[in-house]
Design a protein around this motif. Structure first.
Motif, short mmCIF file in Angstrom:
data_model
loop_
_atom_site.label_atom_id
_atom_site.label_comp_id
_atom_site.label_asym_id
_atom_site.label_seq_id
_atom_site.Cartn_x
_atom_site.Cartn_y
_atom_site.Cartn_z
N PRO A 53 0.94 -1.15 -0.02
CA PRO A 53 0.02 -0.16 0.00
C PRO A 53 0.83 1.20 0.00
O PRO A 53 1.87 1.33 0.49
N PRO A 54 0.53 2.08 -0.68
CA PRO A 54 1.16 3.44 -0.84
C PRO A 54 1.24 4.41 0.95
O PRO A 54 0.39 4.07 1.40
N ARG A 55 2.35 5.09 0.78
CA ARG A 55 2.29 5.79 2.01
C ARG A 55 1.93 6.99 1.88
O ARG A 55 2.52 7.73 0.68
N TYR A 56 1.04 7.84 2.54
CA TYR A 56 0.69 9.23 2.34
C TYR A 56 1.39 9.98 3.37
O TYR A 56 1.77 9.50 4.57
N LYS A 57 1.41 11.27 2.97
CA LYS A 57 1.75 12.18 4.08
C LYS A 57 1.44 12.22 5.53
O LYS A 57 0.36 12.06 5.86
N CYS A 58 2.41 12.26 6.44
CA CYS A 58 2.18 12.06 7.94
C CYS A 58 1.58 10.61 8.14
O CYS A 58 1.23 10.33 9.42
N GLY A 59 1.51 9.73 7.33
CA GLY A 59 1.07 8.55 7.45
C GLY A 59 -0.60 8.19 7.65
O GLY A 59 -0.97 7.50 8.28
N ILE A 60 -1.36 9.33 6.99
CA ILE A 60 -2.73 9.34 6.94
C ILE A 60 -3.23 8.26 6.15
O ILE A 60 -2.51 7.65 5.19
N SER A 61 -4.44 7.91 6.07
CA SER A 61 -4.83 6.71 5.67
C SER A 61 -5.19 6.82 4.16
O SER A 61 -5.50 5.96 3.32
#
Length: 227
Positions: A53-61
């Motif tokens: 799964p991709p990682r989004y800024k600040c680790g948000i979903s």
């Protein structure tokens, strides 16, 4: 004697050739197995990378839309672990950065650029509420305000401080009590109540830690201020 010597030579040559053949076959099999394992592992690694799964800024979903700032924050855990505030993959406040403290922790961000303007904490147990009030009054319109409690963020709060925080868009600040956990994201000049707020009461029957409720976390996408 000559015949016997010739026979021995023929046998030696035959044994040598047979040995060479067997070794070459075994080596070829091992090479094929190694190459097969290598290619299989490479294909597996590729498949793993493609399904990770991709990682989004600040680790948000999930990713934020254009012209929005990604944020994630958490209150403190009892009086042991400090709060954490992250915006656009930049940790603004945390125990690791050593810029958090007991009381209410506040980060100010430029609503247009996302630039960090200031970070401070105000001791609401053993401190004075006056510096918090003066700080809140100095916030400029268009500023994003992120707040999180650590240990106790309410004992020294008075009506004026609560009103100023309410004007930033908070709903729960009027009910914030001793050792409640609370995180909030609002803004100076906001016309409505902020949707970004989490609050859990200190209750000895439901507390996760002795004397403190569980950590509250929150994430979301803050609209960028437009001219």
């Amino acid at each position: 004697m000559r015949v016997a010597g010739a026979a021995k030579l023929v046998v030696a040559v035959a044994v040598f050739l047979l040995t060479f053949y067997v070794i070459s076959q075994v080596f070829e099999i091992k090479m094929e197995a190694s190459l097969g394992h290598l290619f299989a592992r490479s294909a597996l690694d590729t498949a793993t990378r493609s399904t990770k799964p991709p990682r989004y800024k600040c680790g948000i979903s999930k990713a934020c839309p254009e012209k929005h700032f990604a944020f994630k924050m958490a209150s403190g855990a009892a009086n042991v672990v400090g709060p954490k505030i992250c915006l656009e993959d930049n940790v603004l406040m945390s125990g690791v950065k050593n810029n958090v403290g007991r009381g209410i922790n506040v980060a100010l961000v430029n609503g247009k650029t996302g630039e960090t303007l200031d970070t401070k904490y105000f001791d609401m147990w053993g401190g004075d509420v006056t510096p918090l009030i003066e700080f809140l009054k100095s916030i400029q319109d268009g500023t994003i305000v992120l707040m999180g409690t650590y240990d106790d963020g309410a004992t020294k709060l008075n009506d004026e401080a609560r009103r100023l925080i309410s004007e930033l868009g908070s709903t729960s600040i009027t009910n914030l009590g001793f050792r409640d956990n609370w995180v909030f994201c609002g803004g100076k000049g906001i016309k409505t109540k902020s949707p970004f707020e989490q609050h859990i009461k200190n209750n000895k029957d439901t507390n996760k830690y002795e004397g403190w409720p569980e950590v509250v976390e929150m994430e979301g996408c803050i609209p960028q201020k437009q001219d």
